[in-house]
Scaffold this motif. Sequence first.
Motif, mmCIF file in Angstrom:
data_model
loop_
_atom_site.group_PDB
_atom_site.id
_atom_site.type_symbol
_atom_site.label_atom_id
_atom_site.label_comp_id
_atom_site.label_asym_id
_atom_site.label_seq_id
_atom_site.Cartn_x
_atom_site.Cartn_y
_atom_site.Cartn_z
ATOM 1 N N ARG A 8 1.031 -1.358 -0.371
ATOM 2 C CA ARG A 8 0.167 0.133 0.283
ATOM 3 C C ARG A 8 0.798 1.126 0.039
ATOM 4 N NH1 ARG A 8 -0.324 4.184 3.875
ATOM 5 N NH2 ARG A 8 -2.356 5.825 2.764
ATOM 6 N N VAL A 27 0.506 3.797 -2.364
ATOM 7 C CA VAL A 27 0.468 5.181 -2.886
ATOM 8 C C VAL A 27 1.711 5.955 -3.604
ATOM 9 C CG1 VAL A 27 0.136 7.329 -1.122
ATOM 10 C CG2 VAL A 27 -0.843 5.355 -0.497
ATOM 11 N N ALA A 77 -4.647 5.048 -2.426
ATOM 12 C CA ALA A 77 -5.135 3.921 -1.587
ATOM 13 C C ALA A 77 -5.472 3.900 0.043
ATOM 14 C CB ALA A 77 -4.282 2.456 -1.684
ATOM 15 N N PRO A 134 -5.872 4.364 3.910
ATOM 16 C CA PRO A 134 -4.319 3.585 5.647
ATOM 17 C C PRO A 134 -4.868 2.686 5.310
ATOM 18 C CG PRO A 134 -4.943 5.760 5.102
ATOM 19 C CD PRO A 134 -5.674 5.579 4.491
ATOM 20 N N ASN A 191 -2.664 9.070 11.149
ATOM 21 C CA ASN A 191 -2.293 9.576 10.245
ATOM 22 C C ASN A 191 -2.091 10.626 9.723
ATOM 23 O OD1 ASN A 191 -1.644 6.932 8.946
ATOM 24 N ND2 ASN A 191 -3.419 6.284 9.282
ATOM 25 N N GLU A 240 -7.606 6.420 12.100
ATOM 26 C CA GLU A 240 -6.513 5.004 11.780
ATOM 27 C C GLU A 240 -6.616 4.311 10.442
ATOM 28 O OE1 GLU A 240 -8.814 5.838 14.126
ATOM 29 O OE2 GLU A 240 -7.957 5.758 15.996
ATOM 30 N N GLN A 241 -7.763 4.589 10.147
ATOM 31 C CA GLN A 241 -8.014 4.335 8.944
ATOM 32 C C GLN A 241 -8.315 5.073 8.002
ATOM 33 O OE1 GLN A 241 -10.842 1.525 10.107
ATOM 34 N NE2 GLN A 241 -10.526 0.168 8.982
ATOM 35 N N ALA A 242 -7.916 6.358 7.594
ATOM 36 C CA ALA A 242 -7.753 7.584 6.984
ATOM 37 C C ALA A 242 -6.317 7.575 6.990
ATOM 38 C CB ALA A 242 -9.213 8.256 7.480
ATOM 39 N N GLU A 299 -4.991 11.301 1.720
ATOM 40 C CA GLU A 299 -5.355 9.542 0.284
ATOM 41 C C GLU A 299 -6.791 10.063 0.002
ATOM 42 O OE1 GLU A 299 -3.555 7.987 2.546
ATOM 43 O OE2 GLU A 299 -1.692 8.362 1.266
ATOM 44 N N THR A 300 -7.695 9.876 1.453
ATOM 45 C CA THR A 300 -8.759 9.287 1.514
ATOM 46 C C THR A 300 -9.968 10.555 1.878
ATOM 47 O OG1 THR A 300 -9.018 8.167 3.828
ATOM 48 C CG2 THR A 300 -8.765 6.869 1.111
#
Lengths: 580, 580
Positions: A551, A555, A561, A563, B201, B496-498, B501-502
């Motif tokens: 991943r 990037v 993608a 995280p 992140n 945690e999951q961002a 990129e998103t």
Amino acid sequence: MLFSALLILSLHVTRAAALWPRPRSLSTGSSFIRLGDSFEVVAEQGELAKELERRLAKAIARTSRHLQHDRLRRLTPDRGESDRPQVENAPILSRLFLSLNSTVVGTLEDEVVNLYTLDESYSLSVPAATDATSPTASAHLSARTLVGLLRGLETFTQLIYFLPAADDALDGLRYIANVPLRIEDRPAFPYRGFMLDTARNWYPIEDILRTLDTMASTKVNTFHWHITDQQSFPLEIPTFPDLATFGAYSADRIYSTVDVAKVVEYGQDLGIAVMLEVDMPGHTASIANAYPEHIACLDARPWSTYAAEPPAGQLRLGRPDTLAFSKRVLQDAAKLSSSAFFSSGGDEVNKRCYLDDPETSAALESRNSTVDELLDEFVRGLHETLVESNKTPVVWEELVLKHDLSLAKETVVMVWIDSANVRAVADKGHRIIHAASHYFYLDCGAGAWLGRYANGTSWCDPFKTWSKSYSFDPLFNLTREQHELVLGGEALLWSEQAGPETLDSIAWRVWLVLPRSPRAAAAAEVFWTGGSVTEGERSVGEALPRLHDWRYRAVQRGVKAIPLQPHWCALRPGQCDVEL
Amino acid sequence: MLFSALLILSLHVTRAAALWPRPRSLSTGSSFIRLGDSFEVVAEQGELAKELERRLAKAIARTSRHLQHDRLRRLTPDRGESDRPQVENAPILSRLFLSLNSTVVGTLEDEVVNLYTLDESYSLSVPAATDATSPTASAHLSARTLVGLLRGLETFTQLIYFLPAADDALDGLRYIANVPLRIEDRPAFPYRGFMLDTARNWYPIEDILRTLDTMASTKVNTFHWHITDQQSFPLEIPTFPDLATFGAYSADRIYSTVDVAKVVEYGQDLGIAVMLEVDMPGHTASIANAYPEHIACLDARPWSTYAAEPPAGQLRLGRPDTLAFSKRVLQDAAKLSSSAFFSSGGDEVNKRCYLDDPETSAALESRNSTVDELLDEFVRGLHETLVESNKTPVVWEELVLKHDLSLAKETVVMVWIDSANVRAVADKGHRIIHAASHYFYLDCGAGAWLGRYANGTSWCDPFKTWSKSYSFDPLFNLTREQHELVLGGEALLWSEQAGPETLDSIAWRVWLVLPRSPRAAAAAEVFWTGGSVTEGERSVGEALPRLHDWRYRAVQRGVKAIPLQPHWCALRPGQCDVEL
């Protein structure tokens, strides 16, 4: 700080090679080798060299670009700084030699057409040190096909780590850890796909091309292009140009034959086949914008009685000129695609739509037939055309299970409703592509998209996590004899709630090939590496650090993608594991 | 085709103005007016004009850019083509006059500091036709504050639709439908926020600035910057530069004081206050990278006994120099932020961490105190510093509910665990910011992110759809007297999951301000417009078409907001509604 230092030691051991998908066989050492400033990828001298050079020129150029632009530092707390002394003193790797161990060199075009019977295996070795007689060392990649070499080149790029130059010089150090290294690799399943629906919402060609790049980085070999649907018909069909003129969302949201050819050619360079799907007879309301005479129950209300989602409308059955029209559409579309497979769809056919359509119900009565009998005649007609066009027909599972059509044994069946249905399809002798919604539907988990539905849930909730996709067992519940019926599988992105804005982040969560995040990448590993989680051949814990590597590299290659964890966890494998 | 034509008629009626958030009062007519080629935004002549021009120069330039670059065609099947004859013959709107109806013109800086007591209201009128004595007409925007004018300018840009020029000339037609039009608008709640976690992140400054733009487009006025956490400490604290040097993920992932000032200044131009949060005493393990002496139970195992997520570690209680250190950190951080509020955090304090820490447990014993007593002393110490720095302290709900601390009545409480807890907070007399995880946590629904957790679910599943966020009732279960305690609410993106990129696609699903999609935009409308779904003052069905408009415009402004439905549905309000 002490704590970090301790950790690095263990990482050197556990993260020998962060490859995704995992190769079938890998042996590693504990030395380092550094890529020389003039490192090059070259075809071995010999009679095939010239042919090779010509064919592989683009692949080599692409590999060189990756080597140049990937600047992935080790995912450790010190980002590889502790490697520096060894890297600076490491022997130099000056080239990667490619060799094609085959007396028959085909074209990439031919290989892509024959992808599902092709030998995609390759061998890759990277030495530990120069020998006494030579100041530099060479790595070797060999395969029996051009596509095999492409797969091996991708693996090679995933071995390289980067360290910035200590003296702020123009460039940094590129190196491979854990040499000598030897990889013998081949896919567990011949079909490894990514499906994209470009009809609910439209995607520019450049987004599709970028997706093919990401697919190639995880060795996914088929772009299943669900190009039309009930909401729009963006595909130019030369015989019936009005289909797109009136059926696309707008004039600038049409895939011309030139556009499709561009995708096909781009795929060819990457060893990826393009399998088009023109879904029939359901999911075709958009055809009525140009040819309303072929569509039954157009926009009938309430839509939920006549279709899985609005607007309602299906190709008429039992009407000869509708069948002739549909065959001609497939004939044109078949010419555009490169895969030996072609999907005529066949999902979610609504019976009530036909019973309430005056014209179809008259045909049913005059011929004393059932809907399924007319459907059988229609689909067999379509497949006749596909076979004449040298395509193997592919259909969604309902046609053989729910409607029990008498399709040729060669017909490939995509199982999406429930992977529990795979056994029933195998019992009928059909080959199978896994497309299980509860494992591989990348768009699930965003709740309902229908309007006036506060707090609405969706049938395909919840979100399929990468570890869920990764836990899929392709051979579950099949007899030993049925194993060979499994062609592979794919991750799927339906676009009711997706679009070019979110392609990368939604698809590339873990399937080994796809776009929101590494989810598509997870599926890619399942079907390349094989094995099952339950039998201990596949482990989510082992996979996660490798997936992080993939991943972070994606990037850097411009793929947005998502995280998977806090950066802190990505640098410290195992420390964010659940404690059971 | 017939079918489409019928639809357009109804759209003209139902989609009078696609404004998000919906203004408090709106009256419209049925005429069109077209923006002239030399359309301009100008301050009215008068004694305040010069001051206004200087202050509003940036806002006017920004509005002009939006007018230039937004090319949103009507979301109808014909994309507004049927408007063309009326638009071509419509009278010309030549300017928008701005006037500030106040004898006291403050600075934007002052207004942003005092945002939660400020008058953000504005009036906007667009005439239907020129009067007989003048060949052109003017629109009028008036407000009592500069921030009010900013809110009105955003509304004005949302009124404009685009049609490409019929003769392929350089530019197209910009017009407003449904004039004469009059808007009287003001927010229901003073605090409307978006929280971003930049510690799990990291996000580049440019992503944060783009997010502020999107916040402004939905009238969200506070950027709640959760800037540090247990995984990393990316904030430069001038007194303790080592905090970021050793606590950030890397040297290029630090927010310097200059970076923060840039965000603050950019926010000021948009009428957005920056509320920093330095979460204490939990979520501070990253401080140990530079100052391990202040951290209890650092990296204690199993982590789940000592922290909500790895790594464990909390600021020591009962240790005078740790309190002095923490106060100094807040003192420095307070100087950097523009909001009158400052969050000292306080969520998820782990008691076991202190009991098992030799130093803290010795303090507990020697002082014969409980953990909550030491916590009370610590937090009150922090707040003393904040008050001295002219900041109103903001905390997470646990400090007043679970730990029952005796905090000053002025302390603002963010309720995140369950909105059912709002009443208990109100009963203690504190003001409230809604941050309900089950309505406004944008990151939920992606499953567990912990490793070795196949099929793992997360406490905060499922995904919060825009309609779920939109159904929130800010005044639910409160007494009439307690209503004034509700300051507003916010959408929250934990990372945690961002990541960058998103950001766009996750946040901007529906809250009226945020980034993966319009979700943040949904929250924005809830707290600007007020009202409740259950009492019929807010309707998901009414909102969806307006939200589509907002989302398509946001995409044109470069925000990668996720599609809410197939494009087909966006063009046909109501036709993709669920049929109950």
